[in-house]
Design a protein around this motif. Structure first.
Motif, PDB file in Angstrom:
ATOM      1  N   MET A   1       0.791  -1.204  -0.057  1.00 31.75           N
ATOM      2  CA  MET A   1       0.060   0.054   0.155  1.00 31.75           C
ATOM      3  C   MET A   1       1.441   1.380  -0.022  1.00 31.75           C
ATOM      4  O   MET A   1       1.915   0.853   0.872  1.00 31.75           O
ATOM      5  N   PRO A   3       1.496   5.324   1.415  1.00 32.39           N
ATOM      6  CA  PRO A   3       1.392   5.241   2.104  1.00 32.39           C
ATOM      7  C   PRO A   3       0.825   7.357   1.759  1.00 32.39           C
ATOM      8  O   PRO A   3       0.179   8.275   2.255  1.00 32.39           O
ATOM      9  N   CYS A 199      -1.729   2.047   9.396  1.00 32.81           N
ATOM     10  CA  CYS A 199      -2.173   0.953   9.394  1.00 32.81           C
ATOM     11  C   CYS A 199      -1.115   0.162   8.587  1.00 32.81           C
ATOM     12  O   CYS A 199      -0.917  -1.742   8.968  1.00 32.81           O
ATOM     13  N   GLN A 200      -0.502  -0.197   7.771  1.00 33.93           N
ATOM     14  CA  GLN A 200       0.866  -0.236   7.003  1.00 33.93           C
ATOM     15  C   GLN A 200       2.140  -0.978   8.056  1.00 33.93           C
ATOM     16  O   GLN A 200       2.240  -1.575   7.793  1.00 33.93           O
ATOM     17  N   SER A 204       2.366  -5.112   9.088  1.00 32.20           N
ATOM     18  CA  SER A 204       3.538  -5.672   8.387  1.00 32.20           C
ATOM     19  C   SER A 204       3.474  -6.530   9.897  1.00 32.20           C
ATOM     20  O   SER A 204       5.677  -7.344  10.023  1.00 32.20           O
ATOM     21  N   HIS A 236      -7.916  -3.172   5.121  1.00 32.04           N
ATOM     22  CA  HIS A 236      -7.540  -4.514   5.249  1.00 32.04           C
ATOM     23  C   HIS A 236      -8.298  -5.706   5.208  1.00 32.04           C
ATOM     24  O   HIS A 236      -8.572  -6.628   5.340  1.00 32.04           O
TER      25      HIS A 236
END
Length: 525
Positions: A1, A3, A199-200, A204, A236
């Motif tokens: 994704m 950012p 969020c990423q 992870s 997600h």
């Protein structure tokens, strides 16, 4: 994704991929409402088009609990390239008026039921009743079905005009207000980049899968609820199982049991309630992870959860200004006792000396500072407040005290505001409170029964005041503290019994009200 893209675009793309999957179940209704990704997107785009026509301002207020209406309102505002301002309806009129004026909020998305429940809320004239709007749309199910199908088959750029020009990066994605526990609420401007990056960072860790169901009952005006239980699942494709409030344990436990929820989020204060109300072996048997944040977990609570049901109790650390997650404990790893986990990817840390503010060696305790893509860029229209916490190199000075050990684990040891400086010595309030609770026979996992406050003292700068909800013999308590090795400076000279210890809607202590109460008690003599 990426950012750098727009948050609305990222969620749009995700919902298309989860078109046929049930992504939202709302247990805040007499009968649970279920929405698949495609229908949620169709409704959100329909609402976004109406918002575009009727609401010209950039920031729009949202006054709703978690559920279909709350998620839909936030999603529609993002798709319309607006900045949602989820307002804390438990604030009280004074703080709410301050926050709304500061943000320039003149329009709110809410529901008539909220208006009835919170008559003291300073409701603006421009009030959009999302509940009434949803009732009109449910009568057009065939139309919505065909609209949803068009979303699936047509290119994304044809479906909604604003998506063509949406730009994310460092533009404002959402505005959240701090609790105001020690002053006026501050507007925390979170960019699209901040929210997507966080969020990423969380994703992870590979804790969640798209098969997971997450209990989404945290307030949307709280960064934990906004990002972790709403934005993260939308991006997600985790299924949000919504209940109206973490205090509504009956609805929450019913939702967990009926939907076989795997993940529960909460503050330790809220998480205590589940153990009091749940039936062992029945209500929480599906729970795999309990994720705690926003305050330090008291001793014993982690062990109680893990013995009550087959789960891993995982503690993290974060702030509204960090979007919010900074660190996290991972399942399957033996984390050191009291650790808030390791820092998420791309986050740097340093500690500062309390007195000199010089940078300390990494493992030494001091004021915690962080830098990373999830760190906000400043408070709304408050350059002086921003300069106090954010330097020109992007380092956020948190006001929390802590350290990082040689293995990279973060330990948060208290708030700088929860220390008093007496006779040149730093006196920790929380350490004294823990000892007082032990003397009073109160368990750490129970509700707060005491609070230490530092008030002005002409001789020594500050003096300690102990407020407690339980009767006690002051001399016995002082002798106990002395016998435990506490210096005289650490032993409160003023001890007062009060009816309750003021708390915020998040369960944290309301430090401003507690201070006011202590000052009143001192004035009484």
């Amino acid at each position: 994704m990426n950012p750098q893209i727009h948050l609305g675009y990222a969620i749009y793309r995700s919902l298309r991929r989860g078109f046929f999957k049930t992504l939202l179940v709302d247990y805040g209704q007499p009968k649970p409402i279920r929405l698949k990704g495609g229908m949620l997107l169709a409704l959100a785009l329909e609402l976004a088009e109406q918002i575009e026509k009727e609401m010209p301002r950039r920031r729009i207020g949202v006054v709703l609990p978690p559920g279909v209406a709350g998620v839909l309102s936030n999603l529609a505002l993002l798709l319309a390239d607006k900045s949602p301002v989820n307002l804390n309806f438990t604030f009280g009129p004074t703080n709410l008026r301050y926050a709304m004026d500061k943000a320039g909020v003149k329009e709110v998305l809410s529901a008539s039921l909220m208006k009835e429940k919170f008559p003291q809320f300073p409701w603006p004239a421009d009030f959009f009743d999302i509940g009434a709007w949803l009732r009109t749309k449910t009568r057009k199910k065939i139309y919505l079905f065909w609209k949803a199908l068009l979303l699936l088959v047509l290119p994304m750029r044809w479906n909604f005009k604003p998506l063509k020009g949406l730009d994310g990066k460092d533009s404002e994605g959402a505005l959240l207000f701090t609790s105001g526990s020690s002053g006026n609420p501050k507007g925390v401007v979170l960019s699209h980049r901040n929210l997507l990056a966080n969020c990423q960072q969380i994703a992870s860790l590979n804790i969640f899968s798209t098969h997971d169901k997450i209990l989404a009952n945290l307030p949307l005006f709280h960064s934990f609820g906004f990002t972790v239980s709403m934005i993260l699942p939308l991006i997600h494709r985790l299924t949000m199982v919504c209940a109206p409030s973490p205090l509504d344990l009956k609805s929450s436990l019913h939702a967990v049991r009926s939907e076989m929820v795997q993940v529960i989020l909460g503050t330790p204060t809220f998480l205590k309630g589940y153990l009091r109300k749940a039936k062992k072996g029945e209500d929480l048997k599906s729970v795999r992870y309990v994720i705690a944040g926003a305050e330090k977990t008291p001793p014993g609570l982690k062990e109680k959860w893990e013995s009550f049901c087959p789960c891993s109790y995982l503690e993290g650390y974060g702030l509204t200004e960090t979007s919010p997650v900074v660190s996290f404990n991972l399942p399957g790893l033996k984390s050191p006792l009291g650790s808030a986990g390791k820092l998420l990817p791309q986050i740097e840390v340093r500690t500062l000396d309390v007195e000199t503010e010089s940078t300390l060696p990494r493992h030494e305790s001091g004021i915690l500072c962080f830098r990373g893509p999830n760190i906000f860029s400043g408070y709304l229209d408050s350059p002086d407040e921003t300069r106090k916490v954010l330097d020109k190199d992007g380092w956020l000075r948190t006001g929390d005290l802590g350290r990082v050990d040689d293995h990279g684990y973060l330990f948060v040891e208290g708030r700088l505001s929860r220390f008093s400086k007496i006779g040149g010595e730093m006196v920790p309030h929380e350490k004294i409170e823990r000892e007082v609770m032990e003397f009073l026979g109160a368990k750490q996992e129970e509700d707060q029964v005491c609070a230490i406050v530092g008030v002005e003292d002409p001789a020594k700068g500050e003096q300690l005041v102990l407020l407690t909800t339980r009767s006690n013999e002051a001399n016995d308590l002082r002798e106990h503290l002395s016998g435990r090795g506490f210096p005289n400076l650490w032993i409160p000279k003023i001890i007062r019994q009060v009816s309750d210890i003021p708390t915020l809607s998040t369960g944290k202590m309301d430090l401003r009200k507690i201070r006011e109460l202590a000052e009143e008690e001192v004035e009484k003599g």
